[in-house]
Scaffold this active site. Structure first.
Site, PDB file in Angstrom:
ATOM      1  N   SER A   1       2.805  11.383 -41.183  1.00 26.26           N
ATOM      2  CA  SER A   1       2.957  10.659 -42.450  1.00 26.26           C
ATOM      3  C   SER A   1       1.645  10.001 -42.843  1.00 26.26           C
ATOM      4  O   SER A   1       1.321   9.910 -44.033  1.00 26.26           O
ATOM      5  CB  SER A   1       4.048   9.593 -42.318  1.00 26.26           C
ATOM      6  OG  SER A   1       5.286  10.187 -42.065  1.00 26.26           O
TER       7      SER A   1
ATOM      8  N   ARG B   1       4.546  16.546 -30.905  1.00 22.17           N
ATOM      9  CA  ARG B   1       3.553  17.429 -31.537  1.00 22.17           C
ATOM     10  C   ARG B   1       2.527  17.922 -30.543  1.00 22.17           C
ATOM     11  O   ARG B   1       2.088  19.056 -30.596  1.00 22.17           O
ATOM     12  CB  ARG B   1       2.835  16.680 -32.666  1.00 22.17           C
ATOM     13  CG  ARG B   1       3.685  16.467 -33.886  1.00 22.17           C
ATOM     14  CD  ARG B   1       3.013  15.520 -34.827  1.00 22.17           C
ATOM     15  NE  ARG B   1       2.778  14.232 -34.150  1.00 22.17           N
ATOM     16  CZ  ARG B   1       2.395  13.129 -34.754  1.00 22.17           C
ATOM     17  NH1 ARG B   1       2.154  13.139 -36.041  1.00 22.17           N
ATOM     18  NH2 ARG B   1       2.231  12.008 -34.093  1.00 22.17           N
TER      19      ARG B   1
ATOM     20  N   HIS C   1       8.918  16.621 -39.930  1.00 19.90           N
ATOM     21  CA  HIS C   1      10.185  15.904 -39.722  1.00 19.90           C
ATOM     22  C   HIS C   1      11.366  16.789 -40.133  1.00 19.90           C
ATOM     23  O   HIS C   1      12.378  16.867 -39.422  1.00 19.90           O
ATOM     24  CB  HIS C   1      10.251  14.630 -40.583  1.00 19.90           C
ATOM     25  CG  HIS C   1       9.278  13.555 -40.217  1.00 19.90           C
ATOM     26  ND1 HIS C   1       8.518  12.895 -41.149  1.00 19.90           N
ATOM     27  CD2 HIS C   1       8.955  13.005 -39.018  1.00 19.90           C
ATOM     28  CE1 HIS C   1       7.777  11.978 -40.558  1.00 19.90           C
ATOM     29  NE2 HIS C   1       8.016  12.033 -39.251  1.00 19.90           N
TER      30      HIS C   1
ATOM     31  N   LYS D   1       4.631  -4.121 -41.978  1.00 27.95           N
ATOM     32  CA  LYS D   1       4.909  -5.112 -43.023  1.00 27.95           C
ATOM     33  C   LYS D   1       4.631  -4.527 -44.409  1.00 27.95           C
ATOM     34  O   LYS D   1       5.138  -4.992 -45.397  1.00 27.95           O
ATOM     35  CB  LYS D   1       4.070  -6.359 -42.797  1.00 27.95           C
ATOM     36  CG  LYS D   1       4.557  -7.164 -41.609  1.00 27.95           C
ATOM     37  CD  LYS D   1       4.163  -8.636 -41.746  1.00 27.95           C
ATOM     38  CE  LYS D   1       4.865  -9.506 -40.742  1.00 27.95           C
ATOM     39  NZ  LYS D   1       4.403  -9.304 -39.362  1.00 27.95           N
TER      40      LYS D   1
END
Ligand code: PNS
Length: 159
Positions: A128, A90, A17, A41
């Site tokens: 991530s 990517r 990133h 969530k």
């Protein structure tokens, strides 16, 4: 003045990133990093935490601002007067989803366009979720995220 938006979940921000942020910040006058609030969530980091972590590692780039957003990306872009959405690609596997998203966004709001930057090959494998997975087992994440953020990630897993 050209304003770009680099949106994402950034849970947490990775070196991949950061590479896109560095490169795209040179292509626009102002780059807004848009941190999506409601993607999952149960994110590892709250939106406020993700914003703070990103601010910590982008403070040396003058034209970057970091904000969280809720709802549709194009609405956020429009409200910020942004002309362009920036996304990193990517691999081919990213392409189908990214193309669909770019075309949907353009259908909803034709004032905002999307440009893609090819991810640095060094970070082609990185995400991530890879960071979270490795960190959850106490593995070495020093090749994945900025060093100053490592302790914040490990702390989430009590490692
Ligand atoms: O880093 P991510 O999780 O791949 O980022 C995805 C993101 C935040 C760019 C995308 O989910 C998004 O824009 N969400 C906001 C809702 C929206 O506008 N969806 C686009 C319609 S397809």
């Amino acid at each position: 003045m050209k304003t770009g938006i680099y949106p994402g979940s950034f849970d947490p921000i990775t070196l991949g990133h950061l590479d896109i942020i560095n490169r795209s910040s040179k292509m626009v006058d102002k780059l807004i990093i848009g941190v999506l609030r409601n993607r999952s969530k149960h994110p590892l980091f709250s939106a406020e935490e993700r914003v703070d972590l990103i601010k910590k590692v982008t403070s040396d780039i003058d034209n970057v601002v970091v904000e969280s957003f809720d709802g549709l990306l194009v609405d956020f872009a429009q409200s910020k007067g942004a002309d362009v959405i920036i996304r990193g690609l990517r691999a081919v596997t990213d392409f189908e989803y990214e193309l669909q998203m770019a075309q949907t966004n353009r259908k909803i709001n034709s004032n905002v366009d999307t440009i893609f930057l090819a991810t640095n090959i060094k970070y082609a494998y990185l995400s991530s979720s890879v960071v979270r997975e490795v960190a959850s087992y106490g593995g070495d994440i020093s090749h994945f995220i900025p060093k100053e953020l490592m302790s914040a990630v490990y702390a989430k897993y009590n490692v």
